[in-house]
Write a protein that holds these residues in place. Structure first.
Motif, mmCIF file in Angstrom:
data_model
loop_
_atom_site.group_PDB
_atom_site.id
_atom_site.type_symbol
_atom_site.label_atom_id
_atom_site.label_comp_id
_atom_site.label_asym_id
_atom_site.label_seq_id
_atom_site.Cartn_x
_atom_site.Cartn_y
_atom_site.Cartn_z
ATOM 1 N N LEU A 63 0.848 -1.199 0.000
ATOM 2 C CA LEU A 63 0.000 0.000 0.000
ATOM 3 C C LEU A 63 0.889 1.258 0.000
ATOM 4 O O LEU A 63 0.684 2.182 -0.788
ATOM 5 C CB LEU A 63 -0.929 -0.020 1.226
ATOM 6 C CG LEU A 63 -1.982 1.083 1.290
ATOM 7 C CD1 LEU A 63 -2.890 1.063 0.073
ATOM 8 C CD2 LEU A 63 -2.804 0.947 2.578
ATOM 9 N N GLY A 64 1.912 1.263 0.865
ATOM 10 C CA GLY A 64 2.864 2.377 0.890
ATOM 11 C C GLY A 64 3.615 2.490 -0.428
ATOM 12 O O GLY A 64 3.858 3.589 -0.941
ATOM 13 N N GLU A 65 3.974 1.336 -0.989
ATOM 14 C CA GLU A 65 4.689 1.295 -2.261
ATOM 15 C C GLU A 65 3.840 1.925 -3.374
ATOM 16 O O GLU A 65 4.345 2.638 -4.247
ATOM 17 C CB GLU A 65 4.979 -0.180 -2.603
ATOM 18 C CG GLU A 65 6.019 -0.400 -3.668
ATOM 19 C CD GLU A 65 7.455 -0.308 -3.142
ATOM 20 O OE1 GLU A 65 7.692 -0.576 -1.945
ATOM 21 O OE2 GLU A 65 8.333 0.028 -3.944
ATOM 22 N N THR A 66 2.542 1.648 -3.323
ATOM 23 C CA THR A 66 1.626 2.157 -4.350
ATOM 24 C C THR A 66 1.489 3.681 -4.241
ATOM 25 O O THR A 66 1.432 4.379 -5.256
ATOM 26 C CB THR A 66 0.256 1.462 -4.206
ATOM 27 O OG1 THR A 66 0.470 0.050 -4.244
ATOM 28 C CG2 THR A 66 -0.679 1.828 -5.335
ATOM 29 N N ARG A 67 1.468 4.170 -3.009
ATOM 30 C CA ARG A 67 1.430 5.619 -2.812
ATOM 31 C C ARG A 67 2.713 6.255 -3.381
ATOM 32 O O ARG A 67 2.660 7.265 -4.094
ATOM 33 C CB ARG A 67 1.316 5.918 -1.317
ATOM 34 C CG ARG A 67 1.218 7.374 -0.996
ATOM 35 C CD ARG A 67 1.270 7.548 0.508
ATOM 36 N NE ARG A 67 0.863 8.887 0.914
ATOM 37 C CZ ARG A 67 0.785 9.274 2.175
ATOM 38 N NH1 ARG A 67 1.058 8.422 3.138
ATOM 39 N NH2 ARG A 67 0.428 10.501 2.475
ATOM 40 N N THR A 68 3.861 5.637 -3.065
ATOM 41 C CA THR A 68 5.121 6.145 -3.619
ATOM 42 C C THR A 68 5.067 6.144 -5.145
ATOM 43 O O THR A 68 5.487 7.101 -5.794
ATOM 44 C CB THR A 68 6.300 5.261 -3.155
ATOM 45 O OG1 THR A 68 6.311 5.244 -1.729
ATOM 46 C CG2 THR A 68 7.630 5.788 -3.673
#
Ligand SMILES: [Zn+2]
Length: 384
Positions: free
Chosen positions: A259-264
């Protein structure tokens, strides 16, 4: 709650969780040669893979990941754990020019890979692909063998390609050919080809990826941390190329938080394209779900909430104050939520996370075990 398809982590090296934070903030070559490779040759055995992969499976479930791709040593051990813990995975058989833990040479790795493929052919949650490490670490004759095998078996190929500008420059210098062009010449490219990283994409690369209908797996945080470069996601997307997303190993990220990766990825795509409309929240979520399933050849089974697919689901809790008010739940998920909003997870209809608690794994035991490994490994790393 927002009910969404389970996240698909399309690239990683699960057991590297045990090297998380071992050697940070170093140039790629120093990081590899002075820290990661010595630590791997000292520590990686079946027990290491078991401990590190279980830690990764648990962390991924708590992060809403129902399906992951693994490319690391002892693929048979990881397969047993995927079977046991109820998650879904693609296991890529690692192939390199030199000996690796679990295989004395590439022939042995391929032989074992074919046996594992046959064993798991009818498994509802496991698929086996071939994982030649990278163009610079696998010679033509081995790539040729892989081409023949995947054609016979209808298997995927999962490979690090164009991770850095240096990789492309070195190939041009040595062989007068870009790595992707070499793979095309060797007839490895096709719809089952998964090109991981692709931070270097010129017009000819773009034409090859399009012509052969390859998938690209974008790992933004690993690329940022190792200063590898930027994958031009928007350009690939506009060309109709399937772009999925992966965390890469925890040693270079340092988490398995898709999820954090997708935001990045969503933020970085805008900076790279110079356009605020690049990779909007809805496309970003698709990249983390359906596109991942498609890259791994699993889109008939997972990646979206549709009749006929397995019930691989995540319930994200968007009731916290940081998510209010909610105009668009997908925007709130991508831009204002962290993975602690993952409340429930199901894989194939079986609940593996219930109100943030793992239903089949003992979290305290996993933490204690990782702690023990950490102490042993820290004592041998030369930077400590
Ligand atoms: Zn990787």
């Amino acid at each position: 709650m927002l009910l969404a398809p389970g996240l698909v982590n399309a690239h990683g090296h699960a057991a590297m969780t045990l090297f998380r934070g071992l050697a940070d903030d170093l140039p790629l070559q120093t990081w590899l040669q002075d820290h990661i490779w010595p630590a791997e040759s000292r520590w990686v055995d079946e027990e290491f893979i078991r401990s590190g992969s279980e830690l990764a499976i648990a962390e991924q479930l708590k992060s809403g990941i129902t399906c992951f791709s693994d490319m690391y040593f002892f693929p048979n051990v990881v397969s047993e754990l995927v079977h046991k813990h109820g998650v879904r995975a693609q296991i890529a058989i690692p192939v390199l020019d030199f000996p690796i833990p679990g295989a004395r040479d590439a022939d042995e790795a391929l032989r074992k890979g074919v046996a594992l493929f046959d064993d798991l052919k009818h498994h509802p949650r496991l698929t086996v692909a071939f994982g030649p490490h990278a163009p610079y670490s696998v010679a033509d004759d081995k790539l040729e063998s892989i081409r023949i095998l995947v054609a016979e078996m209808d298997a995927g190929i999962h490979m690090h390609v164009h991770e850095t500008a240096h990789e492309v420059q070195e190939a041009l210098h040595k062989h007068g050919e870009r790595p992707l062009a070499r793979l095309a010449r060797l007839q490895l490219l096709g719809p089952r080809f998964q090109a991981v990283h692709m931070t270097q994409v010129d017009d000819e690369d773009l034409a090859l990826l399009t012509e052969h209908n390859c998938s690209v797996i974008h790992c933004p945080e690993s690329n940022l941390k190792l200063a590898s470069g930027f994958c031009p996601v928007e350009r690939l997307w506009e060309a109709g190329i399937n772009v999925a997303i992966g965390t890469d190993g925890a040693a270079s990220n340092n988490d398995l938080d898709l999820l954090g990766e997708t935001r990045t990825a969503a933020l970085l795509a805008k900076a790279v394209a110079g356009s605020a409309t690049a990779l909007d929240a809805h496309r970003a979520l698709r990249m983390a779900t359906l596109n991942g399933a498609r890259a791994l050849g699993l889109d008939d089974h997972t990646g979206s909430l549709e009749l006929g697919k397995f019930a691989d689901l995540v319930a994200f809790d968007l009731s916290g104050l940081a998510q209010q008010p909610i105009y668009d739940p997908v925007s709130q998920l991508i831009y204002s939520s962290a993975r602690d909003c993952v409340r429930h997870v199901w894989v194939g209809g079986k609940q593996l996370l219930d109100d943030r608690r793992l239903t089949r794994m003992d979290e305290e035991r996993l933490i204690a075990n990782a702690h023990q490994w950490g102490e042993r490994i820290a004592n041998t790393d030369k930077s400590r």
